[in-house]
Design an enzyme around this catalytic site. Structure first.
Site: not given
Ligand code: NAD
Length: 437
Positions: A265, A268
């Site tokens: 998570c 990105k």
């Protein structure tokens, strides 16, 4: 409520089984036939504590099913969640929304009766508008509402996080009374448990998820830079973290210095937020800097290991403990271990790795290293032992056993899980992050 979960990955599977556990009737759907076949046999394709038991319990109760067949599942649903991946797009770092849009198209053709379509995937601002446009274009007759409901669970504590969230964010646009009522019903058990339900506009909800992740990534990166400064000025970053964390305005969480954030998570999502902000001519410089500092840090940790060995690792063996991006998951996506191992290999080291749950995934992402069956096999003949991920089983290592098997007794503790005196009294040299030598 009848719920279909599109995407049975870390988020879809956990959310699906928890909704079933609330008493809803849930179908988890995935395009990956091997994943669904495994789930149907009672095998769990990912490692997440407590998940296997919860799946078994809800399957036995008849509330949880698995399928690859979208048509019937969607047609019979009150709510369809999209929980597919939104990885970084190759080349430019924007979120790759092709899986979300493909799912929207597939859903659209099969809607029947009023249906709430919910993006649970982390998606950039405006994605809900596009999902709505796609559904309307594909099926002009459909009676539906598109809602944003980002997920905040953490891998490794996913079930607890899902069942006891700090808040549930729901973004609804236009005259969303029907959608709001459906979503309140979906989350009723949590709502009764006093978890705040925060209703916002759809765009606001989409942005909340990115703002939250970027803030946490910034907090980690801040303490990592403080750790570097501590090393230069002879201060202790753990005491600095405690000293600032006790201030209620700052808070003590996410102030653990280490090798840089990784995972599926933060890397990105910070990058996607940077790209969205640039596209809207409103750059988020703090986040841009966070991304750059964190990227640098991973290789810098590899160099830190090399420095601790005396500066030259060519032909020497280095053992790496912990390959996943954090403990209690098998997720290797963007793990700092990947860059650290690469840096060591680039410098000519022979690397052996060990991870309690991440070895299968690690083998797909890190080649050219040996994999050991436990920390002691990894450490055999090594000239440095590096803790990259703070799995519990690394918290009580048998130093006498390690010393007997290692060529040079050196521990580089990139998670600060030991105290220097605990390690040096066994005859080891010790290096950690942001603490005085
Ligand atoms: P994942 O890769 O584990 O799972 C995604 C699944 O979707 C895969 O199994 C894939 O086969 C399936 N899929 C893709 N397209 C499909 C389609 N058209 N129909 C059916 N299935 C399809 O991903 P994840 O980690 O669960 O993440 C999903 C989303 O949730 C991402 O947007 C992520 O950013 C977000 N998120 C993840 C976490 C986390 O900790 N992993 C936490 C919060 C939010």
């Amino acid at each position: 409520m009848k719920i279909t979960m599109i995407g049975a990955g870390y988020v879809g599977l956990v959310s699906g089984v928890c909704f079933a556990d609330f008493g809803h009737d849930v179908v988890c759907l995935d395009k990956d036939e091997s994943k669904i076949a495994a789930l149907k046999k009672g095998e769990i394709p990912i490692f997440e504590p407590g998940l296997a038991q919860l799946v078994a319990h809800n399957v036995a109760a008849g509330r949880l099913n698995f399928t690859t067949e979208l048509t019937a599942a969607v047609a019979g649903s009150d709510v369809v969640f999209i929980a597919v991946g939104t990885p970084s797009r190759r080349g430019d770092g924007h979120a790759d929304l092709s899986y979300v849009y493909a799912a929207a198209r597939e859903i659209a053709a099969n809607l029947s009766g009023f249906t709430v379509v919910v993006t649970k995937s982390t998606v950039p601002v405006g994605t809900g508008d596009e999902v709505e446009r796609i559904i309307r274009e594909t099926n002009p007759e459909a009676d539906f509402a598109v809602v944003s409901n980002p997920e905040f669970l953490r891998e490794g504590a996913a079930i607890e996080d899902f069942k006891r969230p700090d808040r549930i964010v729901i973004g609804v646009d236009g005259n969303g009374d029907r959608a709001r009522a459906v979503m309140t019903e979906v989350y009723r058990p949590l709502y009764l448990n006093q978890s705040p339900l925060l209703f916002t506009s759809r765009r606001t909800s989409e942005l909340i998820k990115y703002a939250g992740n970027a803030f946490l990534a910034m907090k980690i990166t801040f303490i990592n830079e403080m750790a570097d400064l501590c090393e230069k000025v002879g201060a202790n970053v753990q005491d600095v973290a405690r000293g600032i964390g006790l201030d209620g305005r700052i808070g003590s969480k996410f102030l653990h210095a280490g090798p840089g954030y990784g995972g599926s998570c933060f890397p990105k999502d910070t990058l996607a937020l940077v790209k969205t902000a640039q596209d809207h001519d409103s750059p988020v410089r703090l986040v841009e800097t966070t991304v750059a500092v964190n990227d640098n840090r991973k290789r810098a940790m590899g160099r830190k290991v090399i420095a601790a060995t005396g500066g030259d690792v060519r032909g020497r063996k280095v053992a790496v403990l912990g390959l996943t991006f954090k403990p209690n998951t098998d997720d290797m996506r963007d793990s700092p271990a990947i860059a650290i191992v690469q840096t060591l290999k680039d410098a000519g080291a022979e690397v052996t790795g060990y991870d309690p749950e991440g070895m299968d995934n690690a083998r797909k992402l890190i080649d050219g290293i040996e994999y050991a069956k436990d920390p002691y096999e990894a450490a055999a003949r090594a000239e440095a032992l590096v803790i990259v991920t703070e799995w519990n089983e690394f918290r009580a290592l048998d130093f006498a056993r390690l010393k007997a098997t290692m060529k040079t007794p050196l521990l580089v503790d990139l998670r600060n899980i030991y105290r220097k005196d605990e390690v040096t009294r066994h005859g080891f040299s010790y290096a950690s992050v942001g603490r005085p030598d």
